[in-house]
Design a protein around this motif. Structure first.
Motif, PDB file in Angstrom:
ATOM      1  N   ASP A 444       0.840  -1.208   0.000  1.00 42.56           N
ATOM      2  CA  ASP A 444       0.000   0.000   0.000  1.00 42.56           C
ATOM      3  C   ASP A 444       0.872   1.254   0.000  1.00 42.56           C
ATOM      4  O   ASP A 444       0.470   2.305   0.471  1.00 42.56           O
ATOM      5  CB  ASP A 444      -0.957  -0.008   1.206  1.00 42.56           C
ATOM      6  N   SER A 462      -4.849  -5.436   1.037  1.00 41.60           N
ATOM      7  CA  SER A 462      -6.036  -4.723   1.511  1.00 41.60           C
ATOM      8  C   SER A 462      -6.731  -4.057   0.321  1.00 41.60           C
ATOM      9  O   SER A 462      -6.134  -3.875  -0.746  1.00 41.60           O
ATOM     10  CB  SER A 462      -5.629  -3.661   2.530  1.00 41.60           C
ATOM     11  N   GLU A 463      -7.985  -3.660   0.527  1.00 41.58           N
ATOM     12  CA  GLU A 463      -8.695  -2.917  -0.531  1.00 41.58           C
ATOM     13  C   GLU A 463      -7.921  -1.664  -0.886  1.00 41.58           C
ATOM     14  O   GLU A 463      -7.820  -1.294  -2.057  1.00 41.58           O
ATOM     15  CB  GLU A 463     -10.100  -2.538  -0.046  1.00 41.58           C
ATOM     16  N   LEU A 466      -5.045  -2.487  -3.187  1.00 40.83           N
ATOM     17  CA  LEU A 466      -5.479  -2.822  -4.553  1.00 40.83           C
ATOM     18  C   LEU A 466      -5.994  -1.581  -5.277  1.00 40.83           C
ATOM     19  O   LEU A 466      -5.771  -1.413  -6.482  1.00 40.83           O
ATOM     20  CB  LEU A 466      -6.538  -3.928  -4.499  1.00 40.83           C
ATOM     21  N   GLN A 467      -6.648  -0.692  -4.528  1.00 31.90           N
ATOM     22  CA  GLN A 467      -7.067   0.578  -5.131  1.00 31.90           C
ATOM     23  C   GLN A 467      -5.852   1.397  -5.569  1.00 31.90           C
ATOM     24  O   GLN A 467      -5.848   2.021  -6.619  1.00 31.90           O
ATOM     25  CB  GLN A 467      -7.878   1.403  -4.128  1.00 31.90           C
ATOM     26  N   GLY A 486      -3.860 -10.530  -4.643  1.00 34.91           N
ATOM     27  CA  GLY A 486      -5.188  -9.962  -4.397  1.00 34.91           C
ATOM     28  C   GLY A 486      -6.235 -11.029  -4.140  1.00 34.91           C
ATOM     29  O   GLY A 486      -7.389 -10.904  -4.541  1.00 34.91           O
ATOM     30  N   ASN A 489      -7.989 -10.472   1.838  1.00 36.87           N
ATOM     31  CA  ASN A 489      -7.791  -9.165   2.458  1.00 36.87           C
ATOM     32  C   ASN A 489      -6.908  -9.319   3.708  1.00 36.87           C
ATOM     33  O   ASN A 489      -6.423 -10.415   3.999  1.00 36.87           O
ATOM     34  CB  ASN A 489      -9.133  -8.478   2.753  1.00 36.87           C
ATOM     35  N   TYR A 495     -11.477 -12.452  -1.322  1.00 39.71           N
ATOM     36  CA  TYR A 495     -12.285 -11.537  -2.146  1.00 39.71           C
ATOM     37  C   TYR A 495     -13.211 -12.388  -3.001  1.00 39.71           C
ATOM     38  O   TYR A 495     -12.764 -13.330  -3.673  1.00 39.71           O
ATOM     39  CB  TYR A 495     -11.384 -10.681  -3.045  1.00 39.71           C
ATOM     40  N   GLY A 501     -10.497  -8.107  -5.858  1.00 41.02           N
ATOM     41  CA  GLY A 501     -11.153  -6.970  -5.213  1.00 41.02           C
ATOM     42  C   GLY A 501     -11.220  -5.764  -6.141  1.00 41.02           C
ATOM     43  O   GLY A 501     -11.588  -5.894  -7.322  1.00 41.02           O
ATOM     44  N   PRO A 502     -10.851  -4.592  -5.618  1.00 43.64           N
ATOM     45  CA  PRO A 502     -10.987  -3.369  -6.422  1.00 43.64           C
ATOM     46  C   PRO A 502     -10.041  -3.290  -7.619  1.00 43.64           C
ATOM     47  O   PRO A 502     -10.110  -2.338  -8.388  1.00 43.64           O
ATOM     48  CB  PRO A 502     -10.692  -2.241  -5.428  1.00 43.64           C
TER      49      PRO A 502
END
Ligand code: GLA
Length: 670
Positions: A444, A462-463, A466-467, A486, A489, A495, A501-502
């Protein structure tokens, strides 16, 4: 926060004068001066001598050592001596001893026999540290602090009662309510729901697979418990000597301490590394480790706190370093950001468990190959220092390195055994072969400085992470994620709806089923040679990219992505193996659903670098057993092969002997 800006590249090692008669110390200084030694680390393992009885301190001998070093113009990396408690501690306070997973209390007679959560150990360590800081904090020879030694090396976690209490407190702090813990741990499964934090224990020996989230939280807690010890010592030191920089020596790719969490607490990062001379690929892991250290420190210079001049004593077979290899390892570290090259240890021990470990001054004395090489290296480092020290190492490519994914992949009850570090290195290697320097990045972390980011088997993301990857692609970056990225989480919950996920829409794919192939080896019985056979061939892919792969297949549905290659055989025959989706302003999201062979990864890398606009490596052609690295305005070229050869770097042929290194000013345009 004080920064460490030594005037010249540091050179020296661990110094254990208390293992030698007084007259040897004067000879040590003479030889240190001959070898251009700047710095020694001491007294790392001297607690029993400094405090022979509880609360009774004996500093006279150390005063003498300090005076001897000062007279010889040797500076001191002052260790807090808390790495190995004296035997009296176990006799008086047996609860300080660690307990292993089977409930066995570990005994006295080696070192590091303390539970990371023992409040008694912590109190006694702090008392010693305060004494040391009061006595030597203003001594002119002191240039840095070295807290403890290799935290967690032998005892990364302890299952004693005090540790379990501390774990409960850590969990309360994290989850606040037992319901939140039950949700995060998924305790609806197998009747594991807890009614109260007091019912929660450590994942000690149990009938079968432990709860995965309990296990990873325990590992996170254990890393934090050790970090807490470091911070407790640091607080005392900072209070008494606010201007002296502080470190503790890391251990490279060490699973049990999440160094992303630790590194922000270091005034400078330092590391210990012992590549195996018997493994001809050792330079790959070593180069990556240097890059990890620089990355942990946010690009700042770091110190190689320990290495060996030649053989170690803790492998089944301890190969010596051939002539030149010690220099090659040292300059590799300098090229990749080190401002200091130190060893374990100065003088080879006469007695004890490390008597067969090479040192700067071997058993044979000064008229030896090893000491001659040490002396030559000391003066060479002093000579190149003005052009190198403090300089940055530029990198445009990032590789995600993630401790939680490592921990999760190492758990039981996984689809297959995946060697996390070997997999990461398989993506690092093609960049090293091209002379392209890599930073390691947090999942992240801020990716904005990179053209290309590679995310190998980042199973836990984590979301937010991935964002962040999706935004990187939207902003024009090139991202490659592999299988098993991914998937889970941060609580290790899957996911749903095709994983990722995102990141799913950025990739334009869904993953429907896993079909693992033969694993490179069983991690419970690791084969040290496995890295060279990684992966075991198991499938082929064909299309725009074609070649051999292994370890993994899966069913990928490419809803909105170009299929670059497909599986030629097996469970996933005909299904996408490599996909690419263009996105944003020149961005691209690549997905690789298998573990390519080294040759195939090379071809994939060529396409990726092209996509990312990173076309110039320092090597004219991909080259094995060699490195080319830029630091500041200097170019380091290293031949790791055991024979002389020509290396083509930035358009010029350079002839290097076996293990030869050339350090030169970078010519314009290179
Ligand atoms: C570690 C320790 C040293 C020494 C070396 C031997 O790095 O920190 O004290 O035991 O290993 O390789």
């Amino acid at each position: 926060m004080p920064t460490f800006t030594p005037p010249t590249i540091r050179f020296g090692g661990d110094y254990n004068p208390d293992q030698w008669p007084r007259d040897v110390w004067d000879d040590d200084v003479r030889l240190m001066n001959r070898a251009s030694v700047t710095t020694v680390s001491l007294p790392i393992f001297s607690w029993a001598k400094l405090e022979p009885e509880p609360g009774v301190f004996n500093f006279g001998w150390l005063d003498d050592v300090f005076a001897t070093m000062e007279a010889g113009s040797i500076r001191i990396d002052l260790a807090t001596a808390t790495a190995s408690p004296p035997p009296w501690m176990a006799t008086l306070f047996p609860d300080t001893l660690p307990v292993d997973i089977n409930g066995v209390r570990l005994g006295v007679g080696s070192r590091q026999q303390y539970s990371p959560s023992s409040s008694t150990f912590r109190k006694l360590a702090i008392r010693l540290v305060r004494q040391l800081a009061d006595r030597y904090g203003s001594h002119p020879a002191v240039e840095s602090w070295h807290i403890s030694n290799e935290y967690g090396c032998h005892v990364p976690m302890s299952y004693d009662a005090e540790s379990v209490e501390a774990f409960r407190a850590w969990l309360k702090n994290k989850y606040a309510t037992i319901d939140a813990l039950n949700d995060a741990w998924g305790t609806a499964f197998w009747s594991q729901a807890y009614g109260d934090f007091d019912q929660v224990g450590a994942p000690a020996a149990m009938p079968t697979f432990p709860n995965p989230t309990q296990l990873i939280d325990w590992e996170r807690f254990s890393s934090d418990a050790l970090l807490g010890l470091f911070l407790a010592e640091k607080a005392v030191i900072r209070e008494i000597t606010p201007d002296i920089p502080i470190t503790t020596n890391f251990m490279g790719f060490f699973r049990d301490a999440d160094y992303w969490q630790w590194a922000p607490h270091m005034d400078y990062v330092s590391d210990d590394l012992y590549p195996d001379p018997a493994d001809s690929d050792h330079y790959i892991m070593a180069a990556a480790t240097r890059d990890l250290m620089r990355s942990l420190g946010g690009g700042r210079p770091w110190i190689l706190m320990e290495q060996s001049t030649s053989a170690v004593n803790w492998r089944p077979r301890n190969a010596p370093k051939p002539a030149g290899m010690n220099r090659a390892h040292s300059l590799q570290a300098v090229a990749r950001g080190a401002d200091g090259i130190l060893y374990f240890q100065w003088r080879q021990a006469k007695a004890g468990a490390e008597k067969f470990h090479a040192s700067m001054v071997p058993h044979g004395g000064e008229d030896t190959r090893i000491f001659r090489e040490v002396t030559a290296l000391g003066s060479e480092l002093a000579a190149i220092s003005p052009n190198v020290i403090g300089r940055k190492v530029p990198a445009r490519v990032g590789i995600v390195f993630d401790w939680d994914s490592w921990r999760s992949l190492d758990q039981e009850a996984q689809p297959t055994r995946i060697d996390y570090v070997a997999t990461v290195l398989s993506w690092y290697r093609p960049l090293l072969r091209r002379g392209i320097t890599v930073d390691f990045v947090q999942a992240d972390g801020n990716l904005s400085g990179y053209d290309l980011v590679i995310a190998p088997v980042v199973q836990v993301a984590s979301e937010a992470a991935l964002q962040g990857w999706a935004q990187f692609v939207a902003g024009g970056g090139t991202l490659l994620a592999t299988y098993q990225s991914g998937i889970l989480n941060e609580n290790l919950h899957a996911y749903l709806g095709g994983y990722l996920g995102p990141l799913r829409s950025t990739m334009g794919i869904r993953i429907e089923e896993f079909a693992p192939l033969a694993a490179p080896y069983d991690q419970r019985h690791p084969d040290p040679a496995a890295s060279t056979r990684f992966p075991v061939p198991g499938t082929r892919i064909e299309g725009q990219l074609a070649g051999e792969a292994g370890l993994w297949q899966e069913i990928v549905l490419a809803d909105d992505a170009d299929v670059v290659a497909r599986f030629a055989d097996g469970f996933a025959a005909g299904q996408p193996a490599v996909t690419r989706r263009a996105a944003g302003d020149g961005g691209a999201a690549w997905y690789v659903a298998t573990q390519p062979s080294n040759d195939l990864i090379d071809s994939i890398m060529a396409r990726l670098l092209d996509d990312a606009g990173v076309t110039t490596g320092l090597f004219d052609e991909p080259t094995d057993q060699a490195e080319a690295v830029r630091r500041g305005d200097m170019l380091f070229v290293i031949n790791h092969a055991d024979h002389e050869r020509d290396l083509m770097v930035a358009g010029q042929a350079r002839r290097l002997p076996a293990y030869g290194v050339e350090v030169s000013a970078l010519s314009a345009g290179a």
